[in-house]
Design a protein around this motif. Structure first.
Motif, PDB file in Angstrom:
ATOM      1  N   ASP A   1       0.826  -1.202   0.000  1.00 53.58           N
ATOM      2  CA  ASP A   1       0.000   0.000   0.000  1.00 53.58           C
ATOM      3  C   ASP A   1       0.867   1.261   0.000  1.00 53.58           C
ATOM      4  OD1 ASP A   1      -1.025  -0.420   3.468  1.00 53.58           O
ATOM      5  OD2 ASP A   1       0.861  -0.691   2.451  1.00 53.58           O
TER       6      ASP A   1
ATOM      7  N   HIS B   1      -0.353 -17.130   4.481  1.00 53.32           N
ATOM      8  CA  HIS B   1      -1.522 -16.334   4.878  1.00 53.32           C
ATOM      9  C   HIS B   1      -2.737 -17.245   5.048  1.00 53.32           C
ATOM     10  CE1 HIS B   1      -4.601 -13.229   4.916  1.00 53.32           C
ATOM     11  NE2 HIS B   1      -3.628 -12.355   5.123  1.00 53.32           N
TER      12      HIS B   1
ATOM     13  N   ALA C   1      -5.283 -10.725  -6.558  1.00 55.39           N
ATOM     14  CA  ALA C   1      -6.663 -10.238  -6.680  1.00 55.39           C
ATOM     15  C   ALA C   1      -7.230  -9.769  -5.347  1.00 55.39           C
ATOM     16  CB  ALA C   1      -7.547 -11.331  -7.270  1.00 55.39           C
ATOM     17  N   ALA C   2      -6.939 -10.512  -4.275  1.00 56.35           N
ATOM     18  CA  ALA C   2      -7.495 -10.142  -2.968  1.00 56.35           C
ATOM     19  C   ALA C   2      -6.582  -9.182  -2.223  1.00 56.35           C
ATOM     20  CB  ALA C   2      -7.735 -11.400  -2.121  1.00 56.35           C
ATOM     21  N   ARG C   3      -5.417  -8.887  -2.808  1.00 57.06           N
ATOM     22  CA  ARG C   3      -4.416  -8.013  -2.191  1.00 57.06           C
ATOM     23  C   ARG C   3      -3.988  -8.523  -0.817  1.00 57.06           C
ATOM     24  NH1 ARG C   3      -4.854  -2.412  -4.620  1.00 57.06           N
ATOM     25  NH2 ARG C   3      -4.087  -1.590  -2.669  1.00 57.06           N
ATOM     26  N   ILE C   4      -3.510  -9.756  -0.819  1.00 56.15           N
ATOM     27  CA  ILE C   4      -2.898 -10.279   0.402  1.00 56.15           C
ATOM     28  C   ILE C   4      -1.599  -9.501   0.587  1.00 56.15           C
ATOM     29  CG2 ILE C   4      -1.744 -12.294   1.405  1.00 56.15           C
ATOM     30  CD1 ILE C   4      -3.937 -14.002   0.152  1.00 56.15           C
ATOM     31  N   PRO C   5      -1.435  -8.816   1.722  1.00 53.62           N
ATOM     32  CA  PRO C   5      -0.311  -7.888   1.825  1.00 53.62           C
ATOM     33  C   PRO C   5       1.042  -8.569   1.996  1.00 53.62           C
ATOM     34  CG  PRO C   5      -1.540  -7.929   3.877  1.00 53.62           C
ATOM     35  CD  PRO C   5      -2.294  -8.798   2.917  1.00 53.62           C
TER      36      PRO C   5
ATOM     37  N   ARG D   1       3.712  -8.086   4.047  1.00 51.48           N
ATOM     38  CA  ARG D   1       3.971  -7.316   5.247  1.00 51.48           C
ATOM     39  C   ARG D   1       3.993  -8.244   6.468  1.00 51.48           C
ATOM     40  NH1 ARG D   1      -0.831  -5.153   6.897  1.00 51.48           N
ATOM     41  NH2 ARG D   1      -1.197  -3.780   5.149  1.00 51.48           N
TER      42      ARG D   1
END
Lengths: 115, 415
Positions: B92, B120, B168-172, B174
């Motif tokens: 982000d 995740h 697609a789901a924006r797994i970070p 981080r």
């Protein structure tokens, strides 16, 4: 930031048999959720029960059929949704965890964008 | 300075084994796209073969590879602005790294972020394991497919699906915040443990131990210990792997037959690994309450330190299984506890504890339930029932070495 739809799936029978005080509690929970997450929320609604649903399909023959009932019959049915903005899935999950869904659970789906 | 071809190939192979996760994670930080980062890192390893042969192996191969991979990523990103626009954003904090940043020798260690992305909880566990082996350990899809006994196209599809979901789901990309960290660490540790157990007793095939997977799990656990030195469960997992794997040489006979703990030649146990494992268990058990991996490692430590099977501190093992059952309620833990009771208090008590689990649906089809029952019945002299239980266990096992062992026990009872 990205958009996510939080779909609320719950057992309709449990709502049908719940008494007024339970419904009042659920309503208060949703109000509290909305107040706590106002910054992330960009929309949301409750849906009328699946008994009011109408499904429309195009048959292979090209004929369009209109039938009574939801698209798929399941014990836990889609009963409402929230549309949220979040930086990533972890943020979306953090919001989704707070969504009241005592008779079921929620599903988080990213909104797809097209260039 | 030039280097010989075999020496260079060896240096590249070592850098692959040791630095892959570091180089890839540092490159993902720039590309914010896993596929693109993988491509650039593979390219950097290919260039290393050529450059290192000409100029010699650099002092810090990982830093060299990172600089080359990041420079390539930046080139591709600049050259293809359209591509850059459509890149799925993993981060982000969008920022354009300058050329200085790509070339800087000190690169932040993003391996932990990479590990948390792979493990995740929004990904299914088989996908978490496959991604970890591919992205953190740098294994090829074909190698991962072989380890988990699926076809290469199936494994490739699993990995592709997982990467698509990350985008697609924006797994970070981080490290999770403090409130989520303990739960997320558990999911990382489960992945590493699954890699280990799959290697420790291969689910099928001709050999009992898949050494490559065992060693990868040890690499992963050691990496986690470096990255999360204060976490007791990380120490517990590393201890568990060291203490369990310390028995590797004694688990099969020279003829390749399975040797149970009771029959193992303890002089073959790896004393160095045991010493390191026991020291880590002490650290891991300081957490209150002790976690699941600390307790499993403590059980392995009691076995490792027993001079013989008969001198094992069985009541201590039963007690540890009870604590483990509280920390991590599981029918498999209850099964192991029952087996331990069979040695602490005799086979009658063990059978009583085991039969209490017989109807647990979670143990249906679990080969170690009839195997444990068969052993208790055999020791009680209830031969016919023991034979039936061995037959049941045989029907449930696909590992040739395990099957040969069970067959041997069955034949022994028939005599």
């Amino acid at each position: 930031m990205a958009g996510y739809l939080i779909l609320i799936y719950e057992d309709e029978a449990s709502y049908a048999s719940a008494d007024e005080s339970v419904l009042g509690e659920v309503f208060a929970e949703h109000t509290a959720f909305g107040e706590a997450n106002g910054a992330a929320l960009s929309g949301g609604n409750a849906l009328a029960a699946t008994g009011s649903a109408t499904s429309i399909r195009r048959e292979p023959s090209g004929e369009i059929t209109v039938t009574d009932g939801p698209f798929v019959e399941t014990k836990e049915a889609l009963g409402g949704y929230y549309l949220i903005e979040a930086a990533d899935l972890d943020e979306a999950i953090a919001v989704a965890k707070q969504v009241p869904a005592r008779f079921g659970g929620v599903e988080v789906r990213p909104i797809r964008l097209f260039d | 300075m030039t280097a010989s071809a075999p020496a260079v190939a060896d240096a590249v192979a070592q850098a692959h084994r040791r630095e892959w996760a570091f180089v890839l994670a540092a490159t993902v930080r720039v590309t914010r796209d896993i596929d693109l980062a993988e491509e650039c890192v593979q390219d950097a390893y290919a260039r290393a073969l050529e450059h290192w042969a000409r100029d010699g192996v650099p002092e810090r191969p990982g830093a060299w590879l990172t600089i080359v991979a990041r420079r390539r990523a930046l080139d591709l990103l600049r050259r293809n602005a359209r591509l850059a626009r459509s890149l799925p954003l993993l981060l982000d904090d969008v920022h354009e790294p300058g050329p200085d940043e790509a070339a800087a020798p000190a690169v932040a260690d993003d391996r932990l972020a990479l590990i948390f992305t792979c493990a995740h909880p929004a990904l299914a566990e088989p996908a978490q394991v496959a991604l970890t082996l591919r992205l953190v350990c740098g294994l090829r899809t074909a190698e991962i497919a072989r380890a988990f006994l699926v076809s290469e196209p199936t494994m490739a599809a699993r990995i592709t699906r997982a990467k698509k979901k990350i985008a697609a789901a924006r797994i970070p990309f981080r490290v999770p915040g403090a409130d989520e960290l303990p739960a997320r660490i558990q999911s990382v540790l489960s992945v590493v443990q699954l890699v280990f157990t799959t290697g420790h007793t291969a689910p099928g095939g001709r050999v009992l131990v898949r050494t490559d997977l065992v060693e990868r799990s040890l690499d992963l656990a050691r990496m986690l210990r470096v990255l999360l030195p204060a976490d007791a469960e990380v120490s517990g997992l590393l201890a568990l792997i060291l203490l369990t794997d310390a028995r590797r040489a004694s688990r099969t006979t020279q003829a390749g037959e399975l040797a149970l703990l009771a029959d193992q030649d303890r002089s073959l146990w790896d004393r160095e690994a045991i010493e390191e494992g026991v020291a880590l268990v002490r650290v891991a058990l300081r957490a209150r309450p002790p976690g699941r991996f600390a307790l499993m490692a403590a059980i392995a430590a009691v076995h490792a330190e027993a001079p013989s099977f008969d001198q094992t501190a069985w009541p201590e093992i039963v007690g540890l299984y009870e604590l483990l059952g509280e920390a991590w309620p599981s029918p498999v833990v209850a099964l192991n506890r029952a087996a331990a009771i069979g040695f602490a208090d005799g086979p009658t008590a063990g059978l009583l504890a085991l039969d209490a689990l017989a109807d647990d649906p979670a143990l249906e089809g679990y080969r170690y339930l009839p195997a444990a029952r068969a052993d208790l019945l055999r020791r009680l002299g209830r031969t016919q029932e023991a034979c039936a239980a061995y037959e049941q266990a045989l029907a449930l096992s696909d590992n040739d070495v395990e099957r040969a062992f069970l067959r041997g026990r069955l034949d022994g009872l028939g005599e």
